[in-house]
Design an enzyme around this catalytic site. Structure first.
Site, PDB file in Angstrom:
ATOM      1  NE  ARG A  58      -2.429  -1.590   3.298  1.00  0.00           N
ATOM      2  CZ  ARG A  58      -2.252  -2.836   3.772  1.00  0.00           C
ATOM      3  NH1 ARG A  58      -2.676  -3.858   3.073  1.00  0.00           N
ATOM      4  NH2 ARG A  58      -1.686  -3.037   4.930  1.00  0.00           N
ATOM      5  CD  GLU A  95       0.822  -5.534  12.859  1.00  0.00           C
ATOM      6  OE1 GLU A  95       0.176  -4.549  12.531  1.00  0.00           O
ATOM      7  OE2 GLU A  95       1.604  -6.119  12.085  1.00  0.00           O
TER       8      GLU A  95
END
Length: 175
Positions: A58, A95
């Protein structure tokens, strides 16, 4: 413009316990996207840099437009085995697992000043890996520009603690 209102939040994606901030809703809104680019361009005007590095995937969206507007070269920081030339790699923790990013060895030169662009900063693993890649080439990190700072996660604080300049347009809780 309240960019926060253009971001869709999806709970438990890609796994339980993660609140995913989906930027596709911002990208589909031409006014929000144009405003985002104008704000990022303004921020970049306050930083001295001669190259822009985009974090896959992105980050490519915003960095390519900024590269065009600033007339600076665009350097891609890609996932492992996506670049065809000789690369330098950096493994990092996400994460929800581990990943590796790479840069072409020839992309940066000693003393290049690099502005790193990504959509968001969360735990800081990807951003720190990007900085390490840039520094492995003997180039310098001029700063980071993010669309979103997940302020209750440690990523931005980690970058600042290491002496990096960071800028973001939106602040959201990460949970």
């Amino acid at each position: 413009m309240k960019l926060e209102k253009t971001i869709r939040s999806i709970p438990n994606y890609p796994k339980k316990g993660i609140l995913f901030r989906d930027i596709t809703s911002l990208l589909e809104n031409k006014k929000a996207f144009n405003y985002t680019i104008k704000k990022m361009r303004f921020i970049s005007s306050k930083v001295k840099f001669n190259k822009i590095a985009a974090i896959e995937s992105r980050g490519f969206i915003f960095a390519s437009v900024l590269s065009f507007l600033t007339k600076k070269p665009l350097i891609l920081l890609r996932k492992k085995n996506k670049l065809p030339g000789k690369t330098i790699s950096q493994k990092f923790k996400l994460e929800y697992g581990y990943d590796t990013i790479e840069i072409h060895k020839s992309s940066l030169k000693k003393n290049d000043k690099v502005l790193i662009i990504d959509d968001l900063i969360a735990t800081g693993g990807t951003a720190l890996a990007a900085a390490k890649l840039v520094e492995k080439t003997k180039a310098k990190v001029s700063g980071f520009v993010f669309l979103i700072d997940l302020f209750d996660l440690p990523g931005n604080k980690k970058l600042i603690a290491k002496g990096y300049k960071t800028f973001s347009l939106i602040k959201f809780p990460g949970h």
